[in-house]
Design a protein around this motif. Structure first.
Motif, PDB file in Angstrom:
ATOM      1  N   PRO A 189      76.161  38.301  69.595  1.00  0.00           N
ATOM      2  CA  PRO A 189      77.165  37.794  70.538  1.00  0.00           C
ATOM      3  C   PRO A 189      77.935  36.593  70.012  1.00  0.00           C
ATOM      4  O   PRO A 189      79.091  36.374  70.377  1.00  0.00           O
ATOM      5  CB  PRO A 189      76.341  37.426  71.776  1.00  0.00           C
ATOM      6  CG  PRO A 189      75.124  38.277  71.691  1.00  0.00           C
ATOM      7  CD  PRO A 189      74.818  38.403  70.226  1.00  0.00           C
TER       8      PRO A 189
ATOM      9  N   VAL B  13      76.864  33.864  74.124  1.00  0.00           N
ATOM     10  CA  VAL B  13      77.918  33.906  73.107  1.00  0.00           C
ATOM     11  C   VAL B  13      78.025  32.557  72.394  1.00  0.00           C
ATOM     12  O   VAL B  13      78.046  32.481  71.163  1.00  0.00           O
ATOM     13  CB  VAL B  13      79.274  34.283  73.740  1.00  0.00           C
ATOM     14  CG1 VAL B  13      80.416  34.031  72.762  1.00  0.00           C
ATOM     15  CG2 VAL B  13      79.266  35.742  74.181  1.00  0.00           C
TER      16      VAL B  13
ATOM     17  N   VAL C 252      78.570  42.294  76.074  1.00  0.00           N
ATOM     18  CA  VAL C 252      77.439  41.380  76.228  1.00  0.00           C
ATOM     19  C   VAL C 252      76.877  41.422  77.637  1.00  0.00           C
ATOM     20  O   VAL C 252      75.658  41.462  77.837  1.00  0.00           O
ATOM     21  CB  VAL C 252      77.853  39.935  75.852  1.00  0.00           C
ATOM     22  CG1 VAL C 252      76.693  38.966  76.093  1.00  0.00           C
ATOM     23  CG2 VAL C 252      78.300  39.867  74.391  1.00  0.00           C
TER      24      VAL C 252
END
Length: 458
Positions: free
Chosen positions: A94, A243, A323
């Motif tokens: 991510p 992320v 994600v």
């Protein structure tokens, strides 16, 4: 085939190693600092120029500024936004999405600079059309005809073997085969005929189609992604944290995911980000040079919004969808991963069709845009008489792209993309003072920058 693929993989790793990534991002960072964070401070002005009423009436050029932007976006919004983002997150975790953001942020400054130079050094060709781009500012601005020829040669390579044909055609044929059971042979024939009908009309025809299709396809895809994100709103904060966190820590193996270090996340994110928005490659300036404008600064501002739209908005939508649904850590990859995300986030059948339709539009317009880029590079090297043979070869490659192996396609695309960036970045660094001087002259005039700007002669 395996030995060829291994050799190409080694070349790809060398080209896209730390030196090129540092050169790409470093150029963007330098321009960002010297231009006073122009891509953030002047973004509202740039967006007003994009959607303003004055679209170049009575000014020199072939298409409106909006048309030039849509032509550039037609080439940049492609499989990189769907397949490329999935590939980056699969390889780098991510955190790769965060590095795509960074590449885009600094890439906006790069895109501004290269499109400013394209308008400043453009000229008319023998057919009366505007010709511009890195080959012209490398020759006329930097005074290096060898570098200009090298860029044009690599530009044709990207059009023929990189972004322009194979990845896009392969994505379209896959989507048509998997979602609509259309044989690859049928897809190849129909696609080739449609591309021929549009591209034979030149920049006006490509711009006309792009101006209609690009806004529609972008809105269509963003709405589809928002549907997934709204349905998974509770997981969104955690996804964003993942992320950002994994961008600096890497990510441990999860499920079928092999794991990725920070360097792999950076390399995957930057490489796929550049593949998607093309900042630094020198492609968008070729379209920008055709704009009806008398201000190189204004066209630079208009053009840099392309990177914002492509990566900050559309790639982010894809990345967060992957994600938030958790599919990034599974066993699937590429378009299949994005399809699975939509299937889980919306509906199994609806999700598959949404991704397939998105790929069809994105890839088709990229084929059109890169046809024009390669044509301009061909005209620069061989003159207007070479345009028709170029178009014929391009159509043959479009017809054959449906039958090539995907891994080989991505390797070829990465290699020629990286080669194309090198002479362009040398030109940007060499002409940085021109960019800075033009920008300062434009914004130093005593006027309210919040009002509609008055054009400055390029």
């Amino acid at each position: 085939m395996s030995s060829i693929q291994s050799a190409l993989a080694a070349i790809d790793s060398f080209i896209w190693g730390p030196p090129l990534l540092i050169l790409l991002v470093g150029t963007g960072i330098y321009l960002t600092l010297r231009l006073g964070l122009l891509q953030v401070v002047r973004l509202p002005l740039a967006l007003r120029l994009v959607f303003g009423r004055d679209q170049g009436q009575g000014k020199q050029g072939d298409v409106s500024s909006f048309g030039a932007l849509c032509t550039a976006l037609s080439a940049t919004i492609g499989t990189g936004n769907i397949v490329g983002v999935a590939t980056a997150i699969k390889l780098g975790g991510p955190g790769a999405l965060f590095w795509m953001w960074m590449a885009a942020l600094f890439g906006m400054a790069t895109k501004y600079a290269e499109c400013l130079l394209a308008v400043k050094y453009r000229q008319q060709d023998a057919n009366g059309q505007m010709a511009g781009g890195p080959m012209y500012y490398l020759e006329k601005g930097l005074g290096s005809r060898p570098l200009a020829k090298l860029f044009a040669l690599f530009g044709i390579g990207v059009a023929f073997f990189g972004i322009g044909t194979f990845p896009q055609v392969n994505a379209i044929s896959d989507a048509m085969s998997l979602s609509f059971s259309v044989p690859r042979e049928v897809t190849a024939v129909v696609l080739t005929l449609i591309v021929a009908l549009v591209t034979l009309g030149g920049i006006q025809s490509i711009s006309s189609v792009s101006s209609k299709v690009v806004p529609f396809m972008a809105i269509f895809y963003i709405v589809a992604c928002l549907g997934v994100l709204v349905n998974n709103a509770a997981a969104l904060p955690e996804a964003i944290a993942l992320v950002i966190g994994s961008a600096f820590t890497g990510h441990a193996a999860t499920g079928g995911f092999v794991g990725a270090g920070i360097m792999l996340a950076i390399q995957s994110g930057v490489a796929r980000g550049v593949f998607s928005n093309e900042s630094g490659l020198g492609s968008a300036p070729i379209a920008a040079a055709a704009a009806k404008t008398d201000s190189c600064v204004e066209q630079g501002l208009v053009s840099m919004t392309g990177t914002f739209i492509d990566t900050i908005i559309i790639c982010t939508m894809t990345g967060l969808t992957l994600v938030v649904t958790g599919v990034w850590s599974g066993d699937v990859s590429g378009a299949a991963m994005t399809s699975l995300a939509f299937a889980q986030g919306l509906d199994a059948h609806v999700g598959q069709y949404l991704v397939s339709i998105g790929l069809l539009f994105f890839a088709f317009t990229t084929i059109l845009g890169w046809n024009y880029y390669g044509e301009r590079c061909t005209e620069y090297l061989f003159g207007v008489k070479a345009i028709k043979p170029y178009r014929l070869i391009y159509l043959v490659l479009v017809a054959s792209g449906a039958f090539l192996h995907l891994d080989l396609i991505w390797l070829l695309a990465d290699i020629v993309n990286g080669l194309m960036a090198v002479p362009n970045l040398i030109g940007l660094i060499g002409l940085r003072h021109v960019v800075i001087a033009e920008t300062r002259a434009y914004f130093s005039r005593d006027r309210d920058t919040e009002s509609e700007p008055e054009p400055q002669t390029a």
